[in-house]
Write an enzyme that holds these catalytic residues in place. Structure first.
Site, PDB file in Angstrom:
ATOM      1  N   ASN A   7       0.861  -1.188   0.000  1.00  0.00           N
ATOM      2  CA  ASN A   7       0.000   0.000   0.000  1.00  0.00           C
ATOM      3  C   ASN A   7       0.900   1.241   0.000  1.00  0.00           C
ATOM      4  OD1 ASN A   7      -1.347   2.305   1.148  1.00  0.00           O
ATOM      5  ND2 ASN A   7      -3.070   0.961   1.636  1.00  0.00           N
ATOM      6  N   HIS A  10       0.992   6.251   1.894  1.00  0.00           N
ATOM      7  CA  HIS A  10       1.736   7.196   2.732  1.00  0.00           C
ATOM      8  C   HIS A  10       2.961   7.787   2.052  1.00  0.00           C
ATOM      9  CE1 HIS A  10      -1.259   6.776   5.576  1.00  0.00           C
ATOM     10  NE2 HIS A  10      -0.983   5.536   5.921  1.00  0.00           N
ATOM     11  N   HIS A  43      -5.608   3.668  -1.672  1.00  0.00           N
ATOM     12  CA  HIS A  43      -6.948   4.015  -1.202  1.00  0.00           C
ATOM     13  C   HIS A  43      -7.235   5.435  -1.668  1.00  0.00           C
ATOM     14  CE1 HIS A  43      -9.826   4.306   2.564  1.00  0.00           C
ATOM     15  NE2 HIS A  43     -10.417   4.642   1.437  1.00  0.00           N
ATOM     16  N   ARG A  45      -9.312   8.198  -1.274  1.00  0.00           N
ATOM     17  CA  ARG A  45     -10.320   8.641  -0.314  1.00  0.00           C
ATOM     18  C   ARG A  45     -11.149   9.782  -0.891  1.00  0.00           C
ATOM     19  NH1 ARG A  45     -10.412   7.913   5.148  1.00  0.00           N
ATOM     20  NH2 ARG A  45      -9.057   6.250   5.877  1.00  0.00           N
ATOM     21  N   ARG A  49      -6.907  12.829   0.618  1.00  0.00           N
ATOM     22  CA  ARG A  49      -5.855  13.299   1.525  1.00  0.00           C
ATOM     23  C   ARG A  49      -4.472  12.756   1.150  1.00  0.00           C
ATOM     24  NH1 ARG A  49      -7.422  10.056   7.014  1.00  0.00           N
ATOM     25  NH2 ARG A  49      -9.424  11.024   6.604  1.00  0.00           N
ATOM     26  N   GLU A  70      -8.554   0.328  -3.384  1.00  0.00           N
ATOM     27  CA  GLU A  70      -9.281   0.343  -2.106  1.00  0.00           C
ATOM     28  C   GLU A  70     -10.168   1.578  -2.076  1.00  0.00           C
ATOM     29  OE1 GLU A  70      -6.734   0.027   1.352  1.00  0.00           O
ATOM     30  OE2 GLU A  70      -8.270   0.997   2.579  1.00  0.00           O
ATOM     31  N   THR A 100      -7.061   6.367   9.934  1.00  0.00           N
ATOM     32  CA  THR A 100      -6.925   5.251   9.013  1.00  0.00           C
ATOM     33  C   THR A 100      -8.220   4.450   9.090  1.00  0.00           C
ATOM     34  OG1 THR A 100      -5.584   3.301   8.452  1.00  0.00           O
ATOM     35  CG2 THR A 100      -5.796   3.825  10.797  1.00  0.00           C
ATOM     36  N   THR A 101      -8.376   3.448   8.209  1.00  0.00           N
ATOM     37  CA  THR A 101      -9.610   2.661   8.227  1.00  0.00           C
ATOM     38  C   THR A 101      -9.736   1.977   9.590  1.00  0.00           C
ATOM     39  OG1 THR A 101      -9.126   2.246   5.916  1.00  0.00           O
ATOM     40  CG2 THR A 101     -10.939   1.003   6.878  1.00  0.00           C
ATOM     41  N   GLU A 152     -10.940  -9.516   2.795  1.00  0.00           N
ATOM     42  CA  GLU A 152      -9.695  -9.110   3.437  1.00  0.00           C
ATOM     43  C   GLU A 152      -9.963  -9.053   4.929  1.00  0.00           C
ATOM     44  OE1 GLU A 152      -7.523  -5.668   1.934  1.00  0.00           O
ATOM     45  OE2 GLU A 152      -6.533  -5.434   3.888  1.00  0.00           O
ATOM     46  N   HIS A 192      -3.742  -4.695   7.662  1.00  0.00           N
ATOM     47  CA  HIS A 192      -3.868  -3.598   8.618  1.00  0.00           C
ATOM     48  C   HIS A 192      -2.979  -3.830   9.832  1.00  0.00           C
ATOM     49  CE1 HIS A 192      -5.382  -0.004  10.445  1.00  0.00           C
ATOM     50  NE2 HIS A 192      -6.028   0.240   9.338  1.00  0.00           N
ATOM     51  N   GLY A 193      -2.020  -2.942   9.988  1.00  0.00           N
ATOM     52  CA  GLY A 193      -1.168  -2.953  11.176  1.00  0.00           C
ATOM     53  C   GLY A 193      -0.111  -4.042  11.189  1.00  0.00           C
ATOM     54  N   GLY A 215       1.111  -1.348   4.432  1.00  0.00           N
ATOM     55  CA  GLY A 215       1.494  -0.005   4.028  1.00  0.00           C
ATOM     56  C   GLY A 215       2.403   0.671   5.028  1.00  0.00           C
TER      57      GLY A 215
HETATM   58  N1  PXP Z   1      -5.898  -3.043   4.150  1.00  0.00           N
HETATM   59  C1  PXP Z   1      -6.818  -2.066   4.249  1.00  0.00           C
HETATM   60  C2  PXP Z   1      -8.207  -2.375   3.807  1.00  0.00           C
HETATM   61  C3  PXP Z   1      -6.484  -0.807   4.763  1.00  0.00           C
HETATM   62  O1  PXP Z   1      -7.418   0.155   4.871  1.00  0.00           O
HETATM   63  C4  PXP Z   1      -5.155  -0.556   5.134  1.00  0.00           C
HETATM   64  C5  PXP Z   1      -4.779   0.805   5.638  1.00  0.00           C
HETATM   65  O2  PXP Z   1      -4.823   1.721   4.606  1.00  0.00           O
HETATM   66  C6  PXP Z   1      -4.223  -1.593   4.991  1.00  0.00           C
HETATM   67  C7  PXP Z   1      -4.628  -2.827   4.519  1.00  0.00           C
HETATM   68  C8  PXP Z   1      -2.791  -1.399   5.317  1.00  0.00           C
HETATM   69  O3  PXP Z   1      -2.648  -1.107   6.662  1.00  0.00           O
HETATM   70  P1  PXP Z   1      -1.276  -0.595   7.212  1.00  0.00           P
HETATM   71  O4  PXP Z   1      -0.992   0.727   6.557  1.00  0.00           O
HETATM   72  O5  PXP Z   1      -1.505  -0.499   8.677  1.00  0.00           O
HETATM   73  O6  PXP Z   1      -0.247  -1.639   6.828  1.00  0.00           O
END
Ligand code: PXP
Length: 242
Positions: A7, A10, A43, A45, A49, A70, A100-101, A152, A192-193, A215
């Site tokens: 991702n 950032h 993503h 948005r 942003r 996304e 964030t999501t 996911e 995520h995370g 990401g």
């Molecule tokens: N998957 C989804 C659906 C997300 O919204 C995000 C955050 O943008 C990620 C994965 C990646 O998360 P992270 O940036 O914490 O690795």
């Protein structure tokens, strides 16, 4: 085989902080694919942003692997995504205030709208649909009823767990959810995370994983180690090539 999707949001966040053209998220996407990413996630948005419309058009030109769009399930995004014929539309909840999501989709709530308004145009355009959901049995059932190709699994609660028991509880929920989705014939993605510390236990505990989307941790690590090294290291861990 498991794959890493990177991702790049950032990279655009840093660019936009100064209103400059660098760092360029499209350049980051190229480097990530060269270093072993099987595709790129961005993503777009509603408030733009980080990633902007012109980034998406440029990404479409250069991405060789999975083009994972996304998005919130708005009419505007559905039009954009079908026009570009994304490989995957990852549908997420979105609110303006969040950093964030913050959680998975509320499947019971969105089901009728997804059935009537969201799924038909995406399916017609040949875009596979991924639903970003918490690892709940009911949500996976609804994903199957809707005919989603992919779920996911939201790994945020696992990633944020502060003690051993909570971490193991979350791993068990994710494991069960992955088995359930796989039994329904749904592809299992996750994200995520996730980072270099928590990825190992996650991969050991959760079966049937196909695409793992990361990401923030990669972009942060890349500041110190370089994006190519960082992505290669994570891709090797995920594909079991280390
Ligand atoms: N998957 C989804 C659906 C997300 O919204 C995000 C955050 O943008 C990620 C994965 C990646 O998360 P992270 O940036 O914490 O690795």
């Amino acid at each position: 085989m498991r794959k890493l999707l990177v991702n790049i949001d950032h990279v655009a966040t840093i660019r936009n902080a100064r209103g400059e053209t660098v760092p360029d998220p499209v350049r980051a996407a190229r480097v990530a694919e060269k270093a072993g990413a099987a595709g790129i996630v961005f993503h777009l948005r509603e408030d733009r942003r980080h990633i902007r419309d012109e980034d998406v058009y440029r990404l479409r030109e250069v991405i060789q692997g999975v083009f994972d769009f996304e998005m919130a399930a708005t009419d505007e995004m559905i039009r954009f995504c079908t026009q570009l014929k994304a490989d995957l539309a990852t549908l997420v909840p979105e609110s303006r205030e969040e950093l964030t999501t913050e959680g998975g989709l509320n499947m019971e709530k969105v089901k009728p709208d997804f059935q009537d308004r969201v799924f038909p145009p995406l399916k017609e355009a040949g875009v596979a649909i991924s639903l970003f959901i918490d690892p709940n049995p009911k949500d996976i059932e609804i994903a199957a009823e809707l005919g989603a190709e992919v779920v996911e699994l939201h790994t945020g609660t696992y990633a944020n767990a502060t003690d051993f028991e909570q971490k193991n509880r979350e791993l068990e929920r994710l494991r069960k959810a992955a088995v359930q989705a796989h039994d329904f014939g749904i592809q299992v993605n996750a994200g995520h995370g996730l980072n270099f510390e928590n990825i190992h236990d996650f991969l050991k505990s959760v079966p049937h994983l196909k695409e793992i989307s990361i990401g923030h941790a990669l972009i942060a690590d890349a500041l110190f180690n370089g994006l190519e090294n960082t992505v290669r290291r994570m891709a090797d861990i995920i594909t079991d090539n280390h």
